[in-house]
Design an enzyme around this catalytic site. Structure first.
Site, short mmCIF file in Angstrom:
data_model
loop_
_atom_site.label_atom_id
_atom_site.label_comp_id
_atom_site.label_asym_id
_atom_site.label_seq_id
_atom_site.Cartn_x
_atom_site.Cartn_y
_atom_site.Cartn_z
N TYR A 99 0.86 -1.19 0.00
CA TYR A 99 0.00 0.00 0.00
C TYR A 99 0.89 1.24 0.00
O TYR A 99 1.95 1.23 -0.62
CB TYR A 99 -1.01 -0.08 1.17
N LYS A 182 -6.06 -1.66 -0.92
CA LYS A 182 -6.89 -1.51 0.28
C LYS A 182 -7.47 -2.85 0.71
O LYS A 182 -7.51 -3.18 1.89
CB LYS A 182 -8.05 -0.55 0.01
#
Ligand code: NAD
Length: 540
Positions: A99, A182
């Site tokens: 991420y 996510k």
């Protein structure tokens, strides 16, 4: 061939080809025989631990973060158990790769790296273009990354239109990195079943000229339909994690909540969204009126302090916090605003690197025993200041949290090491997602988000508090997610929106441990892969 033999063959093929069920070099000998995999890989049957050790060594051998991203994406798309096993063991090392910040680079280069993220036929996510609208239902049904379990319908979708990616602007179809990333956090952080997640990118074209000219660009080669304010909202999960850190920062600052003066540098949708959540906190937890809470906030944009009588036409979203107590004076820059407001807390959501200069930080330290400074702009190179700058220029007094991770700071005189707080979405939204799945409310209300933020703030252990941390340490993420999910379930029952009877009954017993146990027992772990093989094909 009999029907049962045929079914058996289908099972065998599905298991051996499944990125979820095929355990590669860890497949036991008897399973290799049953799956007719014998001879298709070297004879050695490895333990899961050895597989993880090798994968980590390979990961570390890559020289750039984007290569590491590609390696991890391939692993996720070919061996789910190994990928999540590695990520869960090495959260601090792998999260910045799967991420932020690396996902930003991945999104920028998505079309170039795309073929190397997954084998052909294994979808990295679901792409819906504006031309697909007539066949939407069929296309959604096409998305079967793990075809052996058709009954496992998606529980969580994350959707982007690629127009506003992490402060990097319009990246068109490259935005896919965000929902994919996510959802990995949902799985690793809160144990949501990876087979029940669905990352979606709406390809509405792009206004990014570089992408339109790039021969490798894989999205629709046309200007974006509509304007790029298609989704003009700030991710409420985002605001909640900042609120959680702020709740703990207030405790550390040591002055009464009512005496805080909060200055937002940057007055875009992100700043106003966060400011509204902070104001709601002062109303809910400190008994203030809405007006009192609103007056604790000052906004600064590129023209200076946002006031009602500044003379320009204020954008709609700035009006709520526009000051009317400035007696006709205007304050055009951050230095004059700090002198005028004397803030206790300074938030940066401006994407202006270096805006919290030495002078600004020294002023904050001069005004406060423990100044709260949250440079929240992403990615790190757009942050208003670094952790080191904040520590040096406030002489270590600062209470700090940033949007992206900064290195720890070692005091050159004392050798004391301090860790920066990171308002990492990981602390809230996986737990929020899990709580949503378990309680099944129709929508996630502000109250639910608020309860998640409070649970995250309260999840600090005594030791973490004594170290002055604003957020729990990452290796405890599953415990934190369980607390967040349990709080959401309890609040959903309290507000009457929960629909899961088991959860409702449990909450009504007021037995918090039982509720936590229920939440934890619903978390996916890598052990479930083996269990799944047995359930799916008990004859093997
Ligand atoms: P935006 O473009 O809508 O807003 C930027 C704001 O900064 C505007 O009000 C603009 O006037 C102001 N600004 C620009 N230059 C300035 C200057 N020189 N002086 C003072 N103000 C100036 O962007 P946004 O969507 O609101 O996001 C802003 C930043 O916040 C981005 O970097 C984004 O990554 C970050 N963000 C971080 C988080 C987090 O969780 N850490 C969450 C959301 C957004």
């Amino acid at each position: 061939m009999t029907v049962s033999e045929n079914t058996n063959n289908i099972h065998i093929q599905q298991i051996s080809k499944s990125s979820y069920l095929n355990q590669s070099t860890a497949t036991p000998a008897e399973l290799r025989n049953a799956l007719r995999l014998h001879g298709l890989s070297p004879a050695k049957v490895e333990s899961f631990d050895t597989q993880k050790k090798r994968a980590l060594a390979q990961l570390r051998s890559k020289s750039s973060d984007i290569e590491k991203y590609v390696f991890l994406a391939w692993l996720r798309n070919t061996n789910v158990r190994l990928f999540y096993g590695l990520v869960s063991d090495q959260l601090e090392e792998t999260l910045p790769l799967i991420y932020t910040p690396t996902v930003g680079t991945a999104c920028q280069n998505y079309s170039s790296i795309y073929p190397f993220l997954a084998p052909p036929g294994q979808p990295d996510g679901l792409f819906l273009s504006i031309n697909d609208l007539p066949n939407l239902t069929q296309i959604i049904q096409n998305y079967k990354p793990y075809p052996q379990n058709p009954e496992l319908t998606p529980q969580i979708a994350v959707i982007t239109d690629g127009s506003r990616i992490l402060g990097l602007g319009d990246l068109g179809v490259g935005g896919m990195g965000i929902p994919v990333g996510k959802l990995q956090l949902y799985v690793a952080g809160a144990g949501i079943d990876p087979r029940r997640t669905i990352p979606i990118t709406l390809d509405l074209g792009t206004n990014n000229e570089d992408k339109l000219k790039d021969e490798f660009y894989l999205g629709l080669r046309q200007k974006r339909v509509g304007d790029d304010q298609f989704f003009p909202f700030v991710d409420a999960g985002t605001g909640a994690v900042i609120l959680a850190g702020f709740m703990n920062a207030i405790n550390l600052a040591g002055i009464p909540a009512k005496e805080h003066k909060i200055l937002f540098f940057g007055a875009g949708s992100a700043a106003v969204g966060v400011a509204k959540q902070l104001a709601a906190y002062f109303v809910n937890d400190h008994g203030m009126s809405e007006d009192e809470a609103r007056e604790m906030v000052w906004l600064v944009d590129s023209k200076g302090l946002v006031t009602l009588d500044r003379g320009d036409r204020l954008a709609e979203h700035k009006l709520y916090f526009a000051r009317k107590d400035n007696s006709g004076s205007q304050y055009p820059d951050i230095a004059s605003v700090i002198e005028h407001v004397r803030p206790t807390a300074l938030f940066g959501l401006s994407s202006q690197s270096g805006a919290f200069s030495e002078q600004v930080l020294k002023s904050m330290a001069g005004l406060n025993e423990r100044p709260i400074v949250f440079p929240l702009s992403n990615p790190a190179y757009q942050a208003e200041c670094s952790f080191e700058q904040a520590m040096v220029h406030t002489k270590g007094k600062v209470i700090f949290a940033s949007g992206t991770a900064f290195p720890k700071y070692t005091d050159p005189n004392t050798g004391l090491i301090s860790a920066p707080g990171q308002g990492n979405n990981m602390y809230i939204f996986p737990g929020l997602g899990l709580g949503g799945i378990l309680a099944q409310p129709d929508t996630i209300s502000d109250r639910l988000i608020y309860s998640a933020a409070r649970a995250c703030a309260n999840a600090l252990t005594v030791e973490e508090r004594s170290q002055g941390l604003l957020y729990p340490v990452l290796p405890r993420i599953r415990q934190v997610s369980a607390e967040v999910a349990a709080a959401l379930v309890a609040e959903s029952v309290a507000e009457g929106t929960a629909r899961n009877e088991e959860a409702i009954k449990l909450v009504k017993t007021h037995d918090k441990n039982a509720l936590l146990k229920f939440v934890t027992s619903n978390m996916w772990t890598t052990n479930e892969v083996e269990e799944e093989i047995t359930t799916f094909a008990p004859h093997l």
